[in-house]
Design a protein around this motif. Sequence first.
Motif, PDB file in Angstrom:
ATOM      1  N   SER A 141       0.330  -4.518   8.097  1.00 30.37           N
ATOM      2  CA  SER A 141       0.834  -5.272   6.948  1.00 30.37           C
ATOM      3  C   SER A 141      -0.263  -6.107   6.299  1.00 30.37           C
ATOM      4  CB  SER A 141       2.000  -6.169   7.375  1.00 30.37           C
ATOM      5  OG  SER A 141       2.542  -6.853   6.271  1.00 30.37           O
ATOM      6  N   SER A 142      -1.106  -6.722   7.116  1.00 28.03           N
ATOM      7  CA  SER A 142      -2.220  -7.521   6.577  1.00 28.03           C
ATOM      8  C   SER A 142      -3.177  -6.643   5.772  1.00 28.03           C
ATOM      9  CB  SER A 142      -2.986  -8.201   7.712  1.00 28.03           C
ATOM     10  OG  SER A 142      -2.226  -9.236   8.282  1.00 28.03           O
ATOM     11  N   PHE A 143      -3.436  -5.439   6.284  1.00 27.89           N
ATOM     12  CA  PHE A 143      -4.314  -4.512   5.568  1.00 27.89           C
ATOM     13  C   PHE A 143      -3.726  -4.136   4.209  1.00 27.89           C
ATOM     14  CE2 PHE A 143      -5.064  -0.012   4.511  1.00 27.89           C
ATOM     15  CZ  PHE A 143      -6.425  -0.074   4.233  1.00 27.89           C
ATOM     16  N   LEU A 144      -2.418  -3.870   4.160  1.00 29.05           N
ATOM     17  CA  LEU A 144      -1.772  -3.510   2.903  1.00 29.05           C
ATOM     18  C   LEU A 144      -1.814  -4.673   1.914  1.00 29.05           C
ATOM     19  CD1 LEU A 144       1.380  -1.563   4.216  1.00 29.05           C
ATOM     20  CD2 LEU A 144      -0.694  -0.614   3.169  1.00 29.05           C
ATOM     21  N   GLY A 145      -1.664  -5.899   2.420  1.00 30.02           N
ATOM     22  CA  GLY A 145      -1.748  -7.069   1.549  1.00 30.02           C
ATOM     23  C   GLY A 145      -3.105  -7.212   0.900  1.00 30.02           C
ATOM     24  N   MET A 146      -4.157  -7.034   1.690  1.00 25.22           N
ATOM     25  CA  MET A 146      -5.512  -7.112   1.147  1.00 25.22           C
ATOM     26  C   MET A 146      -5.772  -5.977   0.161  1.00 25.22           C
ATOM     27  SD  MET A 146      -6.790  -9.822   2.279  1.00 25.22           S
ATOM     28  CE  MET A 146      -8.363  -9.506   1.509  1.00 25.22           C
ATOM     29  N   LEU A 147      -5.203  -4.819   0.419  1.00 26.24           N
ATOM     30  CA  LEU A 147      -5.371  -3.677  -0.480  1.00 26.24           C
ATOM     31  C   LEU A 147      -4.732  -3.959  -1.836  1.00 26.24           C
ATOM     32  CD1 LEU A 147      -6.278  -0.742  -0.930  1.00 26.24           C
ATOM     33  CD2 LEU A 147      -4.067  -0.011   0.005  1.00 26.24           C
ATOM     34  N   VAL A 148      -3.528  -4.536  -1.821  1.00 25.63           N
ATOM     35  CA  VAL A 148      -2.840  -4.859  -3.073  1.00 25.63           C
ATOM     36  C   VAL A 148      -3.627  -5.878  -3.879  1.00 25.63           C
ATOM     37  CG1 VAL A 148      -0.782  -5.964  -4.053  1.00 25.63           C
ATOM     38  CG2 VAL A 148      -0.539  -4.260  -2.249  1.00 25.63           C
ATOM     39  N   LEU A 149      -4.140  -6.935  -3.228  1.00 23.92           N
ATOM     40  CA  LEU A 149      -4.924  -7.949  -3.935  1.00 23.92           C
ATOM     41  C   LEU A 149      -6.197  -7.349  -4.518  1.00 23.92           C
ATOM     42  CD1 LEU A 149      -4.607 -11.146  -1.703  1.00 23.92           C
ATOM     43  CD2 LEU A 149      -3.319 -10.523  -3.739  1.00 23.92           C
ATOM     44  N   THR A 150      -6.802  -6.434  -3.783  1.00 24.25           N
ATOM     45  CA  THR A 150      -8.010  -5.772  -4.276  1.00 24.25           C
ATOM     46  C   THR A 150      -7.707  -4.952  -5.525  1.00 24.25           C
ATOM     47  OG1 THR A 150      -8.891  -5.645  -2.023  1.00 24.25           O
ATOM     48  CG2 THR A 150      -9.882  -4.195  -3.670  1.00 24.25           C
ATOM     49  N   LEU A 151      -6.549  -4.294  -5.545  1.00 29.50           N
ATOM     50  CA  LEU A 151      -6.162  -3.491  -6.705  1.00 29.50           C
ATOM     51  C   LEU A 151      -5.924  -4.358  -7.941  1.00 29.50           C
ATOM     52  CD1 LEU A 151      -3.750  -0.877  -5.060  1.00 29.50           C
ATOM     53  CD2 LEU A 151      -6.087  -0.510  -5.868  1.00 29.50           C
ATOM     54  N   THR A 152      -5.402  -5.581  -7.758  1.00 27.85           N
ATOM     55  CA  THR A 152      -5.182  -6.459  -8.916  1.00 27.85           C
ATOM     56  C   THR A 152      -6.495  -6.830  -9.590  1.00 27.85           C
ATOM     57  OG1 THR A 152      -5.277  -8.506  -7.593  1.00 27.85           O
ATOM     58  CG2 THR A 152      -3.112  -7.455  -7.856  1.00 27.85           C
ATOM     59  N   ALA A 153      -7.579  -6.835  -8.825  1.00 28.12           N
ATOM     60  CA  ALA A 153      -8.883  -7.147  -9.406  1.00 28.12           C
ATOM     61  C   ALA A 153      -9.567  -5.906  -9.961  1.00 28.12           C
ATOM     62  CB  ALA A 153      -9.780  -7.804  -8.363  1.00 28.12           C
ATOM     63  N   ALA A 154      -9.353  -4.767  -9.303  1.00 28.45           N
ATOM     64  CA  ALA A 154     -10.066  -3.545  -9.678  1.00 28.45           C
ATOM     65  C   ALA A 154      -9.467  -2.854 -10.894  1.00 28.45           C
ATOM     66  CB  ALA A 154     -10.104  -2.581  -8.494  1.00 28.45           C
ATOM     67  N   ILE A 155      -8.152  -2.943 -11.083  1.00 28.18           N
ATOM     68  CA  ILE A 155      -7.470  -2.260 -12.184  1.00 28.18           C
ATOM     69  C   ILE A 155      -7.135  -3.279 -13.269  1.00 28.18           C
ATOM     70  CG2 ILE A 155      -5.485  -0.838 -12.826  1.00 28.18           C
ATOM     71  CD1 ILE A 155      -5.372   0.134  -9.932  1.00 28.18           C
ATOM     72  N   SER A 156      -7.653  -3.076 -14.453  1.00 26.81           N
ATOM     73  CA  SER A 156      -7.520  -4.064 -15.535  1.00 26.81           C
ATOM     74  C   SER A 156      -6.068  -4.297 -15.941  1.00 26.81           C
ATOM     75  CB  SER A 156      -8.337  -3.624 -16.747  1.00 26.81           C
ATOM     76  OG  SER A 156      -7.885  -2.347 -17.214  1.00 26.81           O
ATOM     77  N   LYS A 157      -5.218  -3.267 -15.836  1.00 26.13           N
ATOM     78  CA  LYS A 157      -3.822  -3.420 -16.251  1.00 26.13           C
ATOM     79  C   LYS A 157      -3.009  -4.269 -15.272  1.00 26.13           C
ATOM     80  CE  LYS A 157      -3.435   0.819 -18.974  1.00 26.13           C
ATOM     81  NZ  LYS A 157      -2.687   2.091 -19.172  1.00 26.13           N
ATOM     82  N   LEU A 158      -3.596  -4.574 -14.113  1.00 24.79           N
ATOM     83  CA  LEU A 158      -2.878  -5.370 -13.108  1.00 24.79           C
ATOM     84  C   LEU A 158      -3.202  -6.848 -13.198  1.00 24.79           C
ATOM     85  CD1 LEU A 158      -3.053  -3.028  -9.977  1.00 24.79           C
ATOM     86  CD2 LEU A 158      -1.147  -3.360 -11.565  1.00 24.79           C
ATOM     87  N   HIS A 159      -3.996  -7.259 -14.202  1.00 23.41           N
ATOM     88  CA  HIS A 159      -4.245  -8.684 -14.443  1.00 23.41           C
ATOM     89  C   HIS A 159      -4.360  -8.922 -15.944  1.00 23.41           C
ATOM     90  CE1 HIS A 159      -8.460  -7.084 -13.950  1.00 23.41           C
ATOM     91  NE2 HIS A 159      -8.581  -7.732 -15.101  1.00 23.41           N
ATOM     92  N   PRO A 160      -4.160 -10.180 -16.400  1.00 28.68           N
ATOM     93  CA  PRO A 160      -4.193 -10.454 -17.836  1.00 28.68           C
ATOM     94  C   PRO A 160      -5.579 -10.245 -18.430  1.00 28.68           C
ATOM     95  CG  PRO A 160      -3.583 -12.418 -16.560  1.00 28.68           C
ATOM     96  CD  PRO A 160      -3.880 -11.351 -15.593  1.00 28.68           C
TER      97      PRO A 160
END
Length: 518
Positions: free
Chosen positions: A94-113
């Motif tokens: 679960s911790s690994f999946l959490g870090m993966l999701v946070l990483t995606l919010t930074a890597a994919i422009s559509k996942l942040h303003p």
Amino acid sequence: MGIEENEEREEIKYSGVRAMPFVIGNETFEKLGTIGTASNLLVYLTSVFNMKSITATNLVNIFNGTINLATLVGAFLCDTYFGRYKTLGFASISSFLGMLVLTLTAAISKLHPPQCRPGETENCPGPSTWQMLFLLSGFGFLVIGGGGIRPCNLAFGADQFNPNTSSGKRGISSFFNWVGVAAIRKRKLKLPSGASLGLFNHIQKSSINAQLPHTDQFRSLDKAAIITPDDKFNEDGSAASPWRLCSIQQLEEVKCLVRTLPIWTSAIIYYVTLVQRQTYTVFQALQMDRRLGPSFKIPAASYTMFSMVALTIWIPIYDQIIVPALRKITGKEGGITVLQKMGIGVFLAIVTMSVSGFVEVQRRSLALKNPIGFDPIRGSVSSLSGLWLVPQLVLGGLSEAFTLIAQVEFFYKQFPENMRSIAGSLAFVGIAVSSYLSSLLILIIHHTTKGTETEWLPQDLNKGRLDYFYYLVAALEAVNLGYFIVCARWYKYKGSSGGRIIEEVDVEKVQTGKELTP
């Protein structure tokens, strides 16, 4: 057969130091992930998700509070259903999946303003509903992971040492179903004049809990063990209805829990100091000279590493050098008691916040008189070196080394053996409550001082008085130290002198009144 040979055979059941690299490694990587994320989240939320400082601080505090509060649920599920091994495995994923999701919010422009344009800092576009939900889902995975790893990992590690041998006791020290209903039902009964006369004390042979001596504290609870003619028993001698009759052993286990509560509450105010290390210390660093050499600038969130470094260096020095020296003086296994360690840590917290206030005065003064730059989101950057934050961070790390580690050890040793995962979670629950308390305190101060000439916590720290906030926390810590000392002087350690083991009585004689005669 000698004592040493007996201990050697007993130790075969325990992995001891051989298991420590795996246990400590799991704990370290989980902490690096969550604590490192929490520190960088402030910068990330304010610069990438375009949140205000107050909003980001409260969100981080709520995240920290929830992940620590989840340890209580994780400990309950671990002790009751799944066991430590399965719980740790699931939580790590679960911790690994959490870090993966946070990483995606930074890597994919559509996942942040979109990035805020220069000169439009007051009207920056915030995150959309879906962007916020995706971000919070990452937090959710981290909460589940931390809730399972934190309480189970420490108990899992301590379980690798045999508590029945001298080496096992040192290993733990270094590594660091009650029923109240029965007492209420029998509240009108009078306790027997003798401590053991007429009190039920059936000992379950399969129980892993050590037999505890009967103590005089919380005597009203002892009424739950009074045997009456209406009480019925199973063939093995146990009470047929634990809602009507409890054994002295069960009551003493409850007393162990109740006695720890005042100590636990004293830690809530203490943890407010640790919470500030991950929030406003980062904001201070953002408005300080973080240059180290001609081309390198220390990331603001990375300053918290000085606390970890101080803690990492101090623990082996304390454990290998100071404790043996103190052991020769005091004769105690740990050199000093765990409550004494916690008291030292609370005192250091007062010093930490006082130093923090002093450094903030210097930072703000130089930012107004001699700035070296301008941050479009926060304001002028002070010429005071960010390395001036190191003393308060080192003091905070040393304070944590004393209090937090001692508290985990305290709960582990003072709780019944079958509740050690829950014991490990209590310290984290204290941090959770402290995180919520800190968030509430910040909101109250912000709304109280907002719009006044001396607003304490504005977006631009140069226009506020963060030092006043630090001094307020120091004052609260001073009051808390006095409260802790009172609680520590009142406390009786589990199995300490002042009580005595009560042997199992003949139930039939007690019910007929024959056993009540001294």
